[in-house]
Design an enzyme around this catalytic site. Structure first.
Site, PDB file in Angstrom:
ATOM      1  N   GLN A 109     -45.077  -3.054 -26.324  1.00  0.00           N
ATOM      2  CA  GLN A 109     -46.406  -3.636 -26.532  1.00  0.00           C
ATOM      3  C   GLN A 109     -46.384  -5.163 -26.722  1.00  0.00           C
ATOM      4  O   GLN A 109     -47.232  -5.866 -26.205  1.00  0.00           O
ATOM      5  CB  GLN A 109     -47.034  -3.001 -27.771  1.00  0.00           C
ATOM      6  CG  GLN A 109     -48.432  -2.541 -27.540  1.00  0.00           C
ATOM      7  CD  GLN A 109     -48.882  -1.546 -28.591  1.00  0.00           C
ATOM      8  OE1 GLN A 109     -48.134  -1.200 -29.501  1.00  0.00           O
ATOM      9  NE2 GLN A 109     -50.109  -1.115 -28.482  1.00  0.00           N
TER      10      GLN A 109
ATOM     11  N   ASP B   6     -46.355  -7.077 -23.418  1.00  0.00           N
ATOM     12  CA  ASP B   6     -47.304  -6.616 -22.406  1.00  0.00           C
ATOM     13  C   ASP B   6     -48.304  -7.730 -22.028  1.00  0.00           C
ATOM     14  O   ASP B   6     -49.370  -7.869 -22.626  1.00  0.00           O
ATOM     15  CB  ASP B   6     -48.026  -5.384 -22.962  1.00  0.00           C
ATOM     16  CG  ASP B   6     -48.942  -4.730 -21.956  1.00  0.00           C
ATOM     17  OD1 ASP B   6     -49.169  -5.321 -20.879  1.00  0.00           O
ATOM     18  OD2 ASP B   6     -49.440  -3.635 -22.252  1.00  0.00           O
TER      19      ASP B   6
ATOM     20  N   ARG C  70     -46.271   0.469 -20.319  1.00  0.00           N
ATOM     21  CA  ARG C  70     -47.319   0.460 -21.351  1.00  0.00           C
ATOM     22  C   ARG C  70     -46.900   1.418 -22.472  1.00  0.00           C
ATOM     23  O   ARG C  70     -47.496   2.475 -22.671  1.00  0.00           O
ATOM     24  CB  ARG C  70     -48.667   0.904 -20.771  1.00  0.00           C
ATOM     25  CG  ARG C  70     -49.118   0.277 -19.462  1.00  0.00           C
ATOM     26  CD  ARG C  70     -49.148  -1.204 -19.428  1.00  0.00           C
ATOM     27  NE  ARG C  70     -50.216  -1.903 -20.085  1.00  0.00           N
ATOM     28  CZ  ARG C  70     -51.398  -2.172 -19.559  1.00  0.00           C
ATOM     29  NH1 ARG C  70     -51.710  -1.733 -18.382  1.00  0.00           N
ATOM     30  NH2 ARG C  70     -52.294  -2.876 -20.221  1.00  0.00           N
TER      31      ARG C  70
ATOM     32  N   TYR D 152     -52.656   4.629 -17.407  1.00  0.00           N
ATOM     33  CA  TYR D 152     -53.585   4.150 -16.375  1.00  0.00           C
ATOM     34  C   TYR D 152     -54.509   5.261 -15.906  1.00  0.00           C
ATOM     35  O   TYR D 152     -54.178   6.446 -16.013  1.00  0.00           O
ATOM     36  CB  TYR D 152     -52.807   3.619 -15.165  1.00  0.00           C
ATOM     37  CG  TYR D 152     -52.063   2.349 -15.488  1.00  0.00           C
ATOM     38  CD1 TYR D 152     -52.754   1.163 -15.660  1.00  0.00           C
ATOM     39  CD2 TYR D 152     -50.693   2.348 -15.654  1.00  0.00           C
ATOM     40  CE1 TYR D 152     -52.082  -0.001 -15.980  1.00  0.00           C
ATOM     41  CE2 TYR D 152     -50.012   1.191 -15.975  1.00  0.00           C
ATOM     42  CZ  TYR D 152     -50.715   0.022 -16.135  1.00  0.00           C
ATOM     43  OH  TYR D 152     -50.060  -1.126 -16.459  1.00  0.00           O
TER      44      TYR D 152
ATOM     45  N   SER E 106     -51.919  -6.664 -21.095  1.00  0.00           N
ATOM     46  CA  SER E 106     -52.819  -6.423 -22.228  1.00  0.00           C
ATOM     47  C   SER E 106     -53.286  -7.733 -22.864  1.00  0.00           C
ATOM     48  O   SER E 106     -54.467  -7.901 -23.153  1.00  0.00           O
ATOM     49  CB  SER E 106     -52.136  -5.567 -23.300  1.00  0.00           C
ATOM     50  OG  SER E 106     -52.031  -4.251 -22.858  1.00  0.00           O
TER      51      SER E 106
HETATM   52  P1  NAD Z   1     -56.851  -1.017 -16.097  1.00  0.00           P
HETATM   53  O1  NAD Z   1     -57.073  -2.480 -16.160  1.00  0.00           O
HETATM   54  O2  NAD Z   1     -55.948  -0.449 -15.057  1.00  0.00           O
HETATM   55  O3  NAD Z   1     -58.290  -0.296 -15.944  1.00  0.00           O
HETATM   56  C1  NAD Z   1     -59.363  -0.631 -16.803  1.00  0.00           C
HETATM   57  C2  NAD Z   1     -60.120   0.618 -17.191  1.00  0.00           C
HETATM   58  O4  NAD Z   1     -60.859   1.135 -16.071  1.00  0.00           O
HETATM   59  C3  NAD Z   1     -59.243   1.773 -17.664  1.00  0.00           C
HETATM   60  O5  NAD Z   1     -59.615   2.132 -18.985  1.00  0.00           O
HETATM   61  C4  NAD Z   1     -59.539   2.878 -16.675  1.00  0.00           C
HETATM   62  O6  NAD Z   1     -59.491   4.171 -17.267  1.00  0.00           O
HETATM   63  C5  NAD Z   1     -60.948   2.525 -16.223  1.00  0.00           C
HETATM   64  N1  NAD Z   1     -61.426   3.163 -14.984  1.00  0.00           N
HETATM   65  C6  NAD Z   1     -60.779   3.416 -13.824  1.00  0.00           C
HETATM   66  N2  NAD Z   1     -61.595   4.026 -12.928  1.00  0.00           N
HETATM   67  C7  NAD Z   1     -62.809   4.144 -13.536  1.00  0.00           C
HETATM   68  C8  NAD Z   1     -64.059   4.667 -13.136  1.00  0.00           C
HETATM   69  N3  NAD Z   1     -64.264   5.230 -11.950  1.00  0.00           N
HETATM   70  N4  NAD Z   1     -65.074   4.615 -14.034  1.00  0.00           N
HETATM   71  C9  NAD Z   1     -64.909   4.080 -15.256  1.00  0.00           C
HETATM   72  N5  NAD Z   1     -63.751   3.563 -15.690  1.00  0.00           N
HETATM   73  C10 NAD Z   1     -62.710   3.602 -14.849  1.00  0.00           C
HETATM   74  O7  NAD Z   1     -56.328  -0.453 -17.472  1.00  0.00           O
HETATM   75  P2  NAD Z   1     -55.844  -1.209 -18.788  1.00  0.00           P
HETATM   76  O8  NAD Z   1     -57.002  -1.701 -19.536  1.00  0.00           O
HETATM   77  O9  NAD Z   1     -54.786  -2.178 -18.414  1.00  0.00           O
HETATM   78  O10 NAD Z   1     -55.143  -0.030 -19.590  1.00  0.00           O
HETATM   79  C11 NAD Z   1     -55.628   1.267 -19.601  1.00  0.00           C
HETATM   80  C12 NAD Z   1     -55.056   2.016 -20.789  1.00  0.00           C
HETATM   81  O11 NAD Z   1     -53.623   1.925 -20.823  1.00  0.00           O
HETATM   82  C13 NAD Z   1     -55.440   1.482 -22.143  1.00  0.00           C
HETATM   83  O12 NAD Z   1     -56.706   1.667 -22.537  1.00  0.00           O
HETATM   84  C14 NAD Z   1     -54.426   2.195 -22.996  1.00  0.00           C
HETATM   85  O13 NAD Z   1     -54.780   3.537 -23.219  1.00  0.00           O
HETATM   86  C15 NAD Z   1     -53.217   2.115 -22.142  1.00  0.00           C
HETATM   87  N6  NAD Z   1     -52.382   1.010 -22.604  1.00  0.00           N
HETATM   88  C16 NAD Z   1     -51.362   1.311 -23.440  1.00  0.00           C
HETATM   89  C17 NAD Z   1     -50.565   0.289 -23.916  1.00  0.00           C
HETATM   90  C18 NAD Z   1     -49.417   0.567 -24.827  1.00  0.00           C
HETATM   91  O14 NAD Z   1     -49.281   1.672 -25.316  1.00  0.00           O
HETATM   92  N7  NAD Z   1     -48.568  -0.411 -25.063  1.00  0.00           N
HETATM   93  C19 NAD Z   1     -50.799  -1.019 -23.549  1.00  0.00           C
HETATM   94  C20 NAD Z   1     -51.846  -1.292 -22.693  1.00  0.00           C
HETATM   95  C21 NAD Z   1     -52.622  -0.260 -22.233  1.00  0.00           C
END
Ligand code: NAD
Length: 360
Positions: A124, A127, A119, A225, A130
């Site tokens: 990006q 991904d 990530r 994550y 995403s």
């Molecule tokens: P995910 O699908 O693993 O999780 C979804 C969300 O659940 C996350 O935001 C996580 O913090 C939240 N979560 C976990 N436990 C929780 C709890 N007990 N209560 C409330 N929320 C909780 O994550 P995702 O959406 O695939 O990605 C998370 C983060 O990764 C993104 O928001 C971003 O910051 C980062 N990301 C970066 C890139 C990049 O830079 N290319 C790309 C994708 C994601």
């Protein structure tokens, strides 16, 4: 060098669409597609042929292609048919199943799992998690709206005023943020929870209220994550979720911790006390769900609350989902294939992360 696109057995999507042919052409690839592969997502064999793909049989692709692509992994029997040294690109989620990598090591092929793309900013455009999460977040809200026996926007009519829906989003990652944006566009009042502090500003910028439970463990070294929270934290969070849920009409649950069971944030007691007619869409269903009653790939009703367990909602919008998936794959191939030659250079961090098995 020959690339083959397989027909999905259980999905509406297809991994490569005719639209990306122009980007594949400079790589020096001959293109085959399994006949009927794009049917369910709106891409006919004719549209592939027009883009220089040759509709072929599954057997031909499996035994002759140098690069094979599918979204859902194929069986061991089919992988055994692949050419020695060929590359298979799919989605194995090895972080969920420790048997995946040892099993793949039995085959003399290279395997790339697109869900292992890091990530990072550089990666990006590749991904797939995403891309698919974003579409799922959007579709989750539409699905909720469909099952909800009321409406999202406030409306003033001669017959009376309709109050706006109250939506709670659990987990403000990629899917959650898109769900917030969609619910706001439909006119709902939205609030969201997340354990990552970085989510606060993103939630607020979309016009939703960020609900914070003090004391979350937030690890910036976890590659974006979330990390697992203590039972004490989760129980305080459940109490606050309950308080908010009793006033909510819709819950979109997306909270996940990579490689672990999803946290249960909506208890049986909460559902038993929610307003009948409310709807929960649980995108974390495949990893156990955020809701105590969630059943994966099922829609159930408890206390008049509809609970939809579906982690694959991007598949409901197969046309666009296939296109984004295809773009992600092609962007990855651009760093691997040049002038008809494949180079899986592990000095490249993206390739190193995604290559989960090597031909030996
Ligand atoms: P995910 O699908 O693993 O999780 C979804 C969300 O659940 C996350 O935001 C996580 O913090 C939240 N979560 C976990 N436990 C929780 C709890 N007990 N209560 C409330 N929320 C909780 O994550 P995702 O959406 O695939 O990605 C998370 C983060 O990764 C993104 O928001 C971003 O910051 C980062 N990301 C970066 C890139 C990049 O830079 N290319 C790309 C994708 C994601």
């Amino acid at each position: 060098m020959l690339i083959g696109v397989l027909k999905e057995q259980n999905f509406n999507r297809v991994s490569i669409t005719p639209g990306v042919a122009k980007k594949l052409a400079p790589m020096g690839l001959t293109k085959w597609v399994e006949a009927g592969a794009g049917e369910k997502s709106g891409y006919t064999d004719k549209s592939y042929e027009d883009s220089d793909f040759k509709p072929s049989s599954r057997e031909e692709i499996l035994t002759q292609a140098d690069i094979i692509v599918s979204i859902e992994p194929i069986s061991n029997e089919e992988m055994a048919k692949m050419k020695k040294g060929s590359l298979y690109i799919s989605m194995f989620a090895p972080y969920q199943d420790t048997e995946v990598v040892p099993n793949l090591a039995k085959f003399p092929i290279h395997v790339v799992s697109m869900d292992m793309i890091p990530r990072t900013t550089l990666a990006q455009s590749m991904d797939v998690l995403s891309s698919m999460a974003s579409l799922a977040g959007y579709k989750a809200v539409l699905k909720a709206a469909d099952y909800y026996n009321n409406m999202f926007p406030m409306m003033m009519t001669a017959a009376g005023t309709i109050a706006p829906a109250r939506v709670m989003v659990l987990g403000a990652g990629v899917a959650g943020l898109q769900a917030i944006a969609t619910a706001r566009k439909l006119g709902a009042i939205v609030e969201a929870f997340d354990t990552r502090t970085a989510a606060r500003e993103e939630v607020k910028s979309l016009g939703a209220n960020f609900v914070e439970v003090e004391g979350a463990t937030d690890d910036k070294g976890a590659g974006g994550y979330a990390v697992q929270q203590s039972e004490e934290y989760l129980s305080r969070q459940r109490a606050l979720v309950q308080e908010k849920a009793l006033k909510s009409n819709i819950i979109i649950a997306t909270a996940q911790v990579r490689g672990r069971k999803a946290p249960v944030l909506v208890s049986e007691d909460t559902i038993n006390n929610m307003k009948p007619g409310s709807v929960i869409v649980d995108l974390a269903a495949s990893t156990g769900g955020n809701c105590a009653y969630t059943e994966n790939n099922k829609i159930i009703v408890r206390n008049g609350v509809t609970i939809i367990g579906d982690s694959n909602l991007s598949d409901d919008i197969g046309g666009v989902a296939s296109n984004l998936f295809a773009n992600n794959i092609v962007n990855f191939l651009q760093i691997v294939v040049k002038d008809g030659v494949m180079n899986l250079d592990e000095n490249n961090e993206i390739i190193k992360s995604a290559l989960i098995s090597k031909a030996n």
